[in-house]
Design an enzyme around this catalytic site. Structure first.
Site, mmCIF file in Angstrom:
data_model
loop_
_atom_site.group_PDB
_atom_site.id
_atom_site.type_symbol
_atom_site.label_atom_id
_atom_site.label_comp_id
_atom_site.label_asym_id
_atom_site.label_seq_id
_atom_site.Cartn_x
_atom_site.Cartn_y
_atom_site.Cartn_z
ATOM 1 N N CYS A 1 43.169 47.467 34.375
ATOM 2 C CA CYS A 1 43.925 48.376 33.948
ATOM 3 C C CYS A 1 43.600 48.876 32.616
ATOM 4 O O CYS A 1 44.239 49.494 31.926
ATOM 5 C CB CYS A 1 45.487 48.436 34.321
ATOM 6 N N ALA A 2 42.223 48.889 32.330
ATOM 7 C CA ALA A 2 41.681 49.210 30.896
ATOM 8 C C ALA A 2 42.054 50.572 30.731
ATOM 9 O O ALA A 2 42.027 51.644 31.591
ATOM 10 C CB ALA A 2 40.177 48.663 30.911
ATOM 11 N N ARG B 1 42.004 56.790 31.521
ATOM 12 C CA ARG B 1 41.923 58.002 30.633
ATOM 13 C C ARG B 1 40.920 58.804 31.178
ATOM 14 O O ARG B 1 40.939 59.926 31.265
ATOM 15 C CB ARG B 1 41.582 57.526 29.032
ATOM 16 N N ARG C 1 45.608 41.315 37.001
ATOM 17 C CA ARG C 1 46.327 39.889 37.129
ATOM 18 C C ARG C 1 47.933 39.923 37.072
ATOM 19 O O ARG C 1 48.592 39.123 37.406
ATOM 20 C CB ARG C 1 45.785 39.041 35.990
ATOM 21 N N TYR D 1 42.220 40.197 41.223
ATOM 22 C CA TYR D 1 41.078 40.663 41.273
ATOM 23 C C TYR D 1 40.302 40.281 42.670
ATOM 24 O O TYR D 1 39.650 40.967 43.363
ATOM 25 C CB TYR D 1 39.979 40.281 40.083
ATOM 26 N N LYS E 1 29.495 49.655 29.996
ATOM 27 C CA LYS E 1 28.648 49.271 28.914
ATOM 28 C C LYS E 1 29.640 48.257 27.718
ATOM 29 O O LYS E 1 30.752 48.464 27.581
ATOM 30 C CB LYS E 1 28.156 50.369 28.115
ATOM 31 N N ASP F 1 30.063 47.647 21.388
ATOM 32 C CA ASP F 1 31.235 48.833 21.722
ATOM 33 C C ASP F 1 30.549 50.231 21.775
ATOM 34 O O ASP F 1 30.496 50.805 22.837
ATOM 35 C CB ASP F 1 32.390 48.685 20.993
#
Length: 342
Positions: free
Chosen positions: A13-14, A19, A39, A60, A99, A180
């Site tokens: 759920c990043a 977004r 999880r 997962y 990425k 990042d």
């Protein structure tokens, strides 16, 4: 009747998933988001409810076991990309992985081998390059609109230094600005020049307050013909993400090279003494990314940007990090006969 859409499962759920990527997939032509896993089952259920996702899983593994899922999106922290991408590929799922694809070139090569072994597609989520403006920019360069390319400059910075819980500040999780966001200028220069670098030199600010990850970095990436990318990236600086391509006869400027603010998809071409705003179609780059992957899956054809490109990008990132730590220029060996596919 239209063909059924590919069903996507979201592994985690990043924030980037919630977004941008999930709405992009949901609004694409050929895909739908069918399930999400965390999880923390309650977290998965809450996210599924917020985003109208039909199924939520509390692990997962359960998502990978769902036979209805065609594609897995992996937005997990960087150190988990290799494990869960390979597990998804081995479960018979195609994969879109955030990425950078991995933590090292060697890890990325393992992932590429898994994709070849299983016959599944593995794509790296550089959504910016799926926006039509990059085809326009590449075409202008190839047609000689700015003459011969002499240099590229780009940057990607933002300031999140005050957020101590940010996963980007965990060294053992693959934190740091080069991983990042420095990966974007590197990827863009390789894409636009159609070649691999020969050497890199990078200076970085490794912050003790942030687990000694690189919070800011500035680099020189050398290409054939004495053409260079100069870039900076940082998570402790004001927000910006420009790209400038300098030629012998003109300049291409992209004010928002890797993001798409409302009305911000245009770029500028300066040639023969005149500066022109180049307007581009208003599209969702995340939707385009999903549809290009779906088209490759459905038609059983190679990806436009094959996983080998991600392996090569990781090779440059490896060199940048080595240069920053050792404070020295790192030479890269050539890939015989290799050219980027645009």
């Amino acid at each position: 009747m239209s063909a059924p859409k590919l069903k996507w499962g979201i592994l985690g759920c990043a924030s980037i998933a919630k977004r941008a990527v999930i709405p992009g997939v949901a609004n694409s032509r050929l895909n739908e988001v069918a399930a999400i896993a965390s999880r923390d089952e309650e977290k998965a259920k809450k996210t599924a409810e917020e985003l109208n996702i039909p199924t939520a899983y509390g692990s997962y593994e359960a998502l990978l076991e769902d036979p209805s899922i065609d594609v897995i999106y992996v937005p997990l922290p960087n150190h988990l990309h290799k494990e869960w991408s390979i597990r998804a590929l081995e479960a018979g799922k195609h994969v879109l992985c955030e990425k950078p694809l991995a933590l090292t070139e060697a890890e990325a090569a393992e992932m590429a081998d898994a994709a070849e072994r299983t016959g599944m597609h593995l794509a790296e989520a550089f959504m910016y390059r799926h926006h039509p403006r990059y085809d326009m920019i590449k075409k202008l360069i190839v047609e000689g609109a700015i003459g011969e390319v002499r240099a590229i400059h780009s940057a990607f910075t933002f300031n999140s230094a005050g957020n101590p819980g940010n996963v980007r500040f965990r060294k053992d999780w693959g934190g740091g600005s080069i991983y990042d966001i420095g990966c974007y200028p590197i990827n863009a220069a390789r894409l636009l020049l159609g070649q691999e670098p020969q050497a890199v030199t990078v200076q970085a600010l490794f912050s003790p307050e942030h687990d000694h990850v690189d919070m800011m970095a500035s680099g020189l990436v050398e290409f054939e013909g004495s053409v260079s990318l100069t870039f900076d990236c940082g998570m402790w600086a004001a927000f910006r993400n420009p790209l400038e391509i300098i030629g012998t006869e003109g300049i291409i400027e992209v004010p928002h090279a890797y993001t798409f603010p409302e009305g911000g998809g245009h770029f500028f071409l300066t040639a023969k003494g005149e500066r022109h705003q180049m307007d581009v179609p208003h599209v969702n780059a995340y939707s385009e990314q999903a549809d290009e992957l779906a088209e490759a899956i459905i038609s059983r054809r190679p990806l436009r940007y094959p996983v080998e490109d991600a392996v090569h990008n990781m090779r440059v990132i490896d060199a940048c990090l080595q240069s920053a730590h050792e404070r020295t220029r790192i030479t890269l060996n050539a890939y015989p006969g290799e050219e980027l596919k645009a």
